[in-house]
Design a protein around this motif. Structure first.
Motif, PDB file in Angstrom:
ATOM      1  N   MET A  29     111.912 -86.563 -17.681  1.00 37.99           N
ATOM      2  CA  MET A  29     113.268 -86.144 -18.065  1.00 37.99           C
ATOM      3  C   MET A  29     114.319 -86.543 -17.039  1.00 37.99           C
ATOM      4  SD  MET A  29     112.270 -82.301 -19.350  1.00 37.99           S
ATOM      5  CE  MET A  29     113.895 -81.720 -19.749  1.00 37.99           C
ATOM      6  N   PRO A  31     117.112 -86.274 -14.181  1.00 37.13           N
ATOM      7  CA  PRO A  31     118.049 -85.203 -13.813  1.00 37.13           C
ATOM      8  C   PRO A  31     118.231 -84.136 -14.904  1.00 37.13           C
ATOM      9  CG  PRO A  31     118.980 -87.350 -13.298  1.00 37.13           C
ATOM     10  CD  PRO A  31     117.712 -87.614 -14.046  1.00 37.13           C
ATOM     11  N   ILE A  32     117.966 -84.508 -16.190  1.00 37.69           N
ATOM     12  CA  ILE A  32     118.133 -83.503 -17.273  1.00 37.69           C
ATOM     13  C   ILE A  32     117.159 -82.341 -17.075  1.00 37.69           C
ATOM     14  CG2 ILE A  32     118.117 -83.168 -19.799  1.00 37.69           C
ATOM     15  CD1 ILE A  32     118.345 -86.205 -20.042  1.00 37.69           C
ATOM     16  N   SER A  33     116.090 -82.585 -16.319  1.00 34.14           N
ATOM     17  CA  SER A  33     115.104 -81.515 -16.119  1.00 34.14           C
ATOM     18  C   SER A  33     115.716 -80.302 -15.420  1.00 34.14           C
ATOM     19  CB  SER A  33     113.903 -82.032 -15.324  1.00 34.14           C
ATOM     20  OG  SER A  33     114.366 -82.539 -14.098  1.00 34.14           O
ATOM     21  N   ALA A  34     116.932 -80.468 -14.878  1.00 32.94           N
ATOM     22  CA  ALA A  34     117.608 -79.318 -14.247  1.00 32.94           C
ATOM     23  C   ALA A  34     117.777 -78.181 -15.251  1.00 32.94           C
ATOM     24  CB  ALA A  34     118.967 -79.744 -13.702  1.00 32.94           C
ATOM     25  N   CYS A  35     117.760 -78.513 -16.559  1.00 33.19           N
ATOM     26  CA  CYS A  35     117.942 -77.447 -17.559  1.00 33.19           C
ATOM     27  C   CYS A  35     116.741 -76.495 -17.585  1.00 33.19           C
ATOM     28  CB  CYS A  35     118.196 -78.041 -18.948  1.00 33.19           C
ATOM     29  SG  CYS A  35     116.759 -78.891 -19.590  1.00 33.19           S
ATOM     30  N   ARG A  37     115.545 -75.207 -14.890  1.00 33.24           N
ATOM     31  CA  ARG A  37     115.626 -74.375 -13.681  1.00 33.24           C
ATOM     32  C   ARG A  37     115.615 -72.870 -13.962  1.00 33.24           C
ATOM     33  NH1 ARG A  37     119.486 -77.182 -10.276  1.00 33.24           N
ATOM     34  NH2 ARG A  37     117.761 -78.457  -9.560  1.00 33.24           N
ATOM     35  N   PRO A 200     112.679 -79.638 -12.067  1.00 30.83           N
ATOM     36  CA  PRO A 200     113.988 -80.073 -11.572  1.00 30.83           C
ATOM     37  C   PRO A 200     113.901 -80.740 -10.204  1.00 30.83           C
ATOM     38  CG  PRO A 200     114.050 -77.773 -12.263  1.00 30.83           C
ATOM     39  CD  PRO A 200     112.624 -78.182 -12.281  1.00 30.83           C
ATOM     40  N   GLY A 203     112.663 -84.219 -10.902  1.00 32.02           N
ATOM     41  CA  GLY A 203     113.637 -84.952 -11.708  1.00 32.02           C
ATOM     42  C   GLY A 203     114.891 -85.338 -10.950  1.00 32.02           C
ATOM     43  N   THR A 204     115.260 -84.562  -9.930  1.00 28.71           N
ATOM     44  CA  THR A 204     116.534 -84.862  -9.261  1.00 28.71           C
ATOM     45  C   THR A 204     116.348 -85.543  -7.906  1.00 28.71           C
ATOM     46  OG1 THR A 204     116.486 -82.593  -8.462  1.00 28.71           O
ATOM     47  CG2 THR A 204     117.908 -83.027 -10.339  1.00 28.71           C
TER      48      THR A 204
END
Ligand code: ASP
Length: 400
Positions: A29, A31-35, A37, A200, A203-204
């Protein structure tokens, strides 16, 4: 569904599956994986919810369970000696490796991008804050060290009080018991929680940043690995009859939780539960573990010693043997003062740098790469506390 997975796999394996799923989701995913968190935040909040009442009640009960001041002195002395010796060994190992491999030579560290401002304060201030003036404020602000100091004093008062104190002792015992039951409930959520913590993160993160610090990371991870797999097992072999491998294998749940949360305090409830399952006596577990989660941090001490010398090498201000002695002492105190939360070790590092007159350079970049290293040093911190239980129990116990 999740309880079915846990029942089928076992909690430790389900958490491991959560970590692997988190890595995969983060990778896929980006950076979208931050969702994801909030899933991790819920897990951390649940663990934090348990920490204060559990630390307080278990230390009070632990002190009271010793039964007499003489026995308390014996167990307390043994515990503190264990903490000091193993933390000292960890730092010595870190200092040897960083001086041999010299990862800082040729590295450029800049002043920009300082860590998020939160100064660790001076040592005098630190000592002054040890005795809480208002225990409710300490509880509300989750200031763990003052809570520990108060819990020990409260436990001693109960120990020396007459029979009229019994209802309070019973209340503390039930509180400890209930929060351990609470922990079991929270663990059912752990596999989902770790997905929210790991995804996250993966992903980030850009991985390039790690490559320019490869030697430094090698020294830190190598030191942690040697300490966890050689030094601590040797100490355990010397002072306990338990099998090191069986013991380590039975601690998968606390290890995986420490790795996923990067917080010794958040792992404490799971550590206590595991110690019980391992046949560590309540007297030892409720004394050594809550105390250790805050003041016994081998991994953090090793890390701080390595970082201080690394920065000295990078800014070309080689430290003399005497200065490295100061690093040794201050890193020990800084690891004691560090809270059992993510990146706490990096904040108290400022005290070590100050003590030897090193500039606080490169902290921004160290912050950027801190989480994965923190996950590893927290796991070593938690292992150190568990070995402490086995050592404090000594050779009389024949549990796992
Ligand atoms: N995160 C570590 C712990 O909780 C402390 C640190 O080294 O930052 O044990």
């Amino acid at each position: 569904m999740i309880t079915r997975v846990i029942r089928f796999l076992g909690t430790a394996q389900a958490i491991f599956l959560g970590i692997v799923t988190g890595v995969l989701l983060g990778w896929l995913m980006g950076p979208i994986s931050a969702c994801l968190r909030p899933l991790g935040d819920i897990f951390i909040s649940l663990l934090k919810l348990i920490i204060v009442p559990l630390i307080f009640s278990s230390i009070v009960v632990g002190v009271h369970r010793t039964g007499s001041m003489a026995r308390l002195g014996k167990i307390g002395g043994r515990t503190l000696l264990y903490y000091l010796i193993t933390t000292g060994l960890a730092m010595l190992l870190g200092l040897i490796l960083v001086n041999l491999i010299r990862p800082g030579v040729g590295v450029h560290l800049s002043h920009e991008a300082a860590p998020p401002a939160s100064h660790a304060g001076s040592f005098q201030g630190f000592l002054g804050r040890l005795i809480p003036q208002n225990i409710f404020q300490a509880f509300a602000e989750m200031n763990i060290l003052p809570i520990i100091v108060f819990a020990v004093m409260f436990g001693i008062a109960l120990l020396t009080a007459n029979r009229s104190a019994k209802p309070l002792v019973d209340l503390m015992r039930s509180t400890e018991e209930v929060f351990l039951v609470f922990t079991r409930g929270v663990m059912a959520y752990a596999p989902i929680g770790v997905i929210g913590l790991i995804a996250p993160l993966v992903g980030t993160f850009g991985f390039d940043i790690f490559l320019s610090f490869d030697k430094f990371i090698l020294v830190v991870l190598g030191g942690l690995l040697i300490h966890a797999c050689v030094v601590l097992p040797l100490v355990m072999k010397l002072f306990s009859n338990r099998s090191v491998t069986a013991y380590a294998r039975s601690l998968q749940k606390p290890f995986l939780t420490a790795f996923a949360t990067a917080s010794s305090s958040a792992t404490l409830p799971i550590s206590m539960e595991a110690a019980r399952e391992n046949g560590i006596s309540d007297e030892t577990a409720s004394f050594v573990l809550p105390l250790g989660a805050t003041i016994n941090m081998d991994g953090t001490a090793l890390y701080e010693a390595v970082v201080a010398v690394f920065i000295a090498q990078a800014v070309d201000m080689p430290l003399t043997l005497g200065q490295q002695g100061i690093v040794f002492i201050t890193a020990m105190l800084a690891s004691i003062g560090a809270a059992g939360i993510p990146s706490a070790g990096l904040l108290t590092l400022l005290l070590v740098l100050e003590a030897v007159g090193l500039p606080a350079v490169g902290l921004g970049i160290l912050f950027a790469i801190d989480r994965p290293l923190d996950m590893c040093r927290t796991t070593v911190n938690v292992w150190g506390d568990q070995v402490g239980c086995a050592v404090v129990e000594g050779k009389n116990n024949h549990g796992k």
